[in-house]
Design an enzyme around this catalytic site. Structure first.
Site, PDB file in Angstrom:
ATOM      1  N   GLY A 160       0.788  -1.225   0.000  1.00  0.00           N
ATOM      2  CA  GLY A 160       0.000   0.000   0.000  1.00  0.00           C
ATOM      3  C   GLY A 160       0.823   1.280   0.000  1.00  0.00           C
ATOM      4  O   GLY A 160       0.368   2.312   0.498  1.00  0.00           O
ATOM      5  N   ASN A 176       1.439   3.007  -2.646  1.00  0.00           N
ATOM      6  CA  ASN A 176       0.695   3.937  -3.511  1.00  0.00           C
ATOM      7  C   ASN A 176      -0.481   4.544  -2.753  1.00  0.00           C
ATOM      8  O   ASN A 176      -0.762   5.737  -2.893  1.00  0.00           O
ATOM      9  CB  ASN A 176       0.236   3.241  -4.790  1.00  0.00           C
ATOM     10  CG  ASN A 176       1.357   3.159  -5.812  1.00  0.00           C
ATOM     11  OD1 ASN A 176       1.684   4.144  -6.456  1.00  0.00           O
ATOM     12  ND2 ASN A 176       1.972   1.989  -5.914  1.00  0.00           N
ATOM     13  N   MET A 228      -4.135  -7.548  -6.652  1.00  0.00           N
ATOM     14  CA  MET A 228      -3.596  -8.673  -7.412  1.00  0.00           C
ATOM     15  C   MET A 228      -4.681  -9.631  -7.928  1.00  0.00           C
ATOM     16  O   MET A 228      -4.502 -10.847  -7.908  1.00  0.00           O
ATOM     17  CB  MET A 228      -2.572  -9.437  -6.560  1.00  0.00           C
ATOM     18  CG  MET A 228      -1.411  -8.574  -6.089  1.00  0.00           C
ATOM     19  SD  MET A 228      -0.623  -7.650  -7.440  1.00  0.00           S
ATOM     20  CE  MET A 228       0.274  -8.981  -8.200  1.00  0.00           C
ATOM     21  N   ARG A 229      -5.798  -9.061  -8.361  1.00  0.00           N
ATOM     22  CA  ARG A 229      -6.864  -9.880  -8.905  1.00  0.00           C
ATOM     23  C   ARG A 229      -7.377  -9.266 -10.191  1.00  0.00           C
ATOM     24  O   ARG A 229      -7.434  -8.048 -10.299  1.00  0.00           O
ATOM     25  CB  ARG A 229      -8.041  -9.909  -7.922  1.00  0.00           C
ATOM     26  CG  ARG A 229      -8.120 -11.189  -7.218  1.00  0.00           C
ATOM     27  CD  ARG A 229      -8.968 -11.118  -5.993  1.00  0.00           C
ATOM     28  NE  ARG A 229      -8.292 -11.900  -5.018  1.00  0.00           N
ATOM     29  CZ  ARG A 229      -8.293 -13.222  -4.996  1.00  0.00           C
ATOM     30  NH1 ARG A 229      -9.000 -13.910  -5.855  1.00  0.00           N
ATOM     31  NH2 ARG A 229      -7.604 -13.876  -4.095  1.00  0.00           N
ATOM     32  N   ASN A 254      -5.750   2.069 -13.032  1.00  0.00           N
ATOM     33  CA  ASN A 254      -4.722   1.138 -12.568  1.00  0.00           C
ATOM     34  C   ASN A 254      -3.356   1.769 -12.794  1.00  0.00           C
ATOM     35  O   ASN A 254      -3.177   2.589 -13.687  1.00  0.00           O
ATOM     36  CB  ASN A 254      -4.813  -0.186 -13.341  1.00  0.00           C
ATOM     37  CG  ASN A 254      -3.832  -1.221 -12.815  1.00  0.00           C
ATOM     38  OD1 ASN A 254      -3.660  -1.367 -11.592  1.00  0.00           O
ATOM     39  ND2 ASN A 254      -3.166  -1.928 -13.700  1.00  0.00           N
ATOM     40  N   HIS A 286       0.668   0.632 -13.439  1.00  0.00           N
ATOM     41  CA  HIS A 286       1.482  -0.526 -13.822  1.00  0.00           C
ATOM     42  C   HIS A 286       2.950  -0.101 -13.880  1.00  0.00           C
ATOM     43  O   HIS A 286       3.265   0.923 -14.492  1.00  0.00           O
ATOM     44  CB  HIS A 286       1.029  -1.058 -15.183  1.00  0.00           C
ATOM     45  CG  HIS A 286       1.748  -2.296 -15.576  1.00  0.00           C
ATOM     46  ND1 HIS A 286       1.493  -3.523 -14.990  1.00  0.00           N
ATOM     47  CD2 HIS A 286       2.773  -2.498 -16.447  1.00  0.00           C
ATOM     48  CE1 HIS A 286       2.307  -4.425 -15.503  1.00  0.00           C
ATOM     49  NE2 HIS A 286       3.099  -3.826 -16.386  1.00  0.00           N
TER      50      HIS A 286
HETATM   51  C1  GRF Z   1       3.037  -1.189  -7.619  1.00  0.00           C
HETATM   52  O1  GRF Z   1       4.318  -1.396  -8.156  1.00  0.00           O
HETATM   53  C2  GRF Z   1       2.012  -1.089  -8.728  1.00  0.00           C
HETATM   54  O2  GRF Z   1       2.521  -0.541  -9.906  1.00  0.00           O
HETATM   55  C3  GRF Z   1       1.649  -2.532  -8.961  1.00  0.00           C
HETATM   56  O3  GRF Z   1       1.659  -3.106  -7.675  1.00  0.00           O
HETATM   57  C4  GRF Z   1       2.562  -2.403  -6.831  1.00  0.00           C
HETATM   58  C5  GRF Z   1       1.815  -2.025  -5.588  1.00  0.00           C
HETATM   59  O4  GRF Z   1       2.645  -1.497  -4.609  1.00  0.00           O
HETATM   60  N1  GRF Z   1       0.380  -2.616  -9.658  1.00  0.00           N
HETATM   61  P1  GRF Z   1       2.039  -0.878  -3.274  1.00  0.00           P
HETATM   62  O5  GRF Z   1       1.180  -1.948  -2.605  1.00  0.00           O
HETATM   63  O6  GRF Z   1       1.256   0.350  -3.637  1.00  0.00           O
HETATM   64  O7  GRF Z   1       3.244  -0.550  -2.421  1.00  0.00           O
END
Ligand code: GRF
Length: 199
Positions: free
Chosen positions: A11, A13, A89-90, A106, A108
């Site tokens: 988390g 982000n 992750m789904r 999203n 990436h």
């Molecule tokens: C990030 O690298 C994002 O790009 C990918 O999953 C990761 C999530 O990281 N989809 P976090 O849980 O926000 O630290």
């Protein structure tokens, strides 16, 4: 604008989005955090920030659609306007995506369409690319595929290890995800086919 963040892991982000809101950069209400992983640190971060944090256990449901119904209930309770996937992750079903058409973002950690999938940073590093980056896009029915909102590049230096590259990528993610959410919240994104125009 009420947003829900979906996260399965650390988390970071989510933390960046919370910080952007606290700093006044983002004028949104982070109303809900949903995780499919009971141990996701994202849930703790949400609780600490006073955000409603909901764990929905996929194991309880036989079908993905039932699991998603539970998610939809939580979203409707909060009258969510925008779903922000941050390390969720789904794969969401086509019917879920259609229901929230052009309302799911999203992030990436690569320059799409290169290196789709769950190990993008490592895949790009192992491939030996000189440039990789970060993509924020709308979610459509296909994985890592919808119209691109923002994309920024990161140079891979000879002295980079996988770890240093990961840290460069994450730093950039934490900058551009709040920017993309802000553009959405300001109503400045216009989708024309595969192109997203920024007003
Ligand atoms: C990030 O690298 C994002 O790009 C990918 O999953 C990761 C999530 O990281 N989809 P976090 O849980 O926000 O630290």
């Amino acid at each position: 604008m009420k947003i829900a963040v979906f996260a399965s892991g650390k988390g970071t982000n989510l933390a960046a989005i919370i910080k952007a809101k606290d700093k006044g950069f983002l004028d949104v209400d982070i109303s809900l955090v949903i995780s499919d992983n009971k141990k996701a640190f994202a849930l703790k971060r949400a609780q600490r920030a006073g955000i409603k944090a909901v764990f929905i256990d996929p194991v309880r449901f036989l079908e993905r659609e039932e699991f998603e119904q539970e998610i939809i209930k939580a979203l409707e309770q909060e009258a969510i306007d925008l779903i922000v996937l941050a390390g969720f992750m789904r794969i969401l079903s086509p019917s879920f995506v259609n229901r929230f058409q052009n309302k799911i973002l999203n992030i990436h950690p690569a320059l799409l369409p290169a290196f789709k999938g769950a190990h993008a940073i490592k895949d790009a590093f192992d491939y030996g690319v000189k440039v990789t980056g970060v993509t924020v896009h709308f979610v459509d029915e296909n994985m890592d595929h919808g119209p691109i909102i923002l994309q920024k590049a990161v140079a891979v230096d000879e002295k980079d290890s996988l770890e240093t590259l990961e840290s460069k990528i994450h730093k950039l993610e934490h900058k551009i995800y709040p920017e993309a959410i802000r553009l959405f919240a300001q109503g400045r994104l216009k989708i024309e086919g595969r192109r997203v125009k920024i007003a």
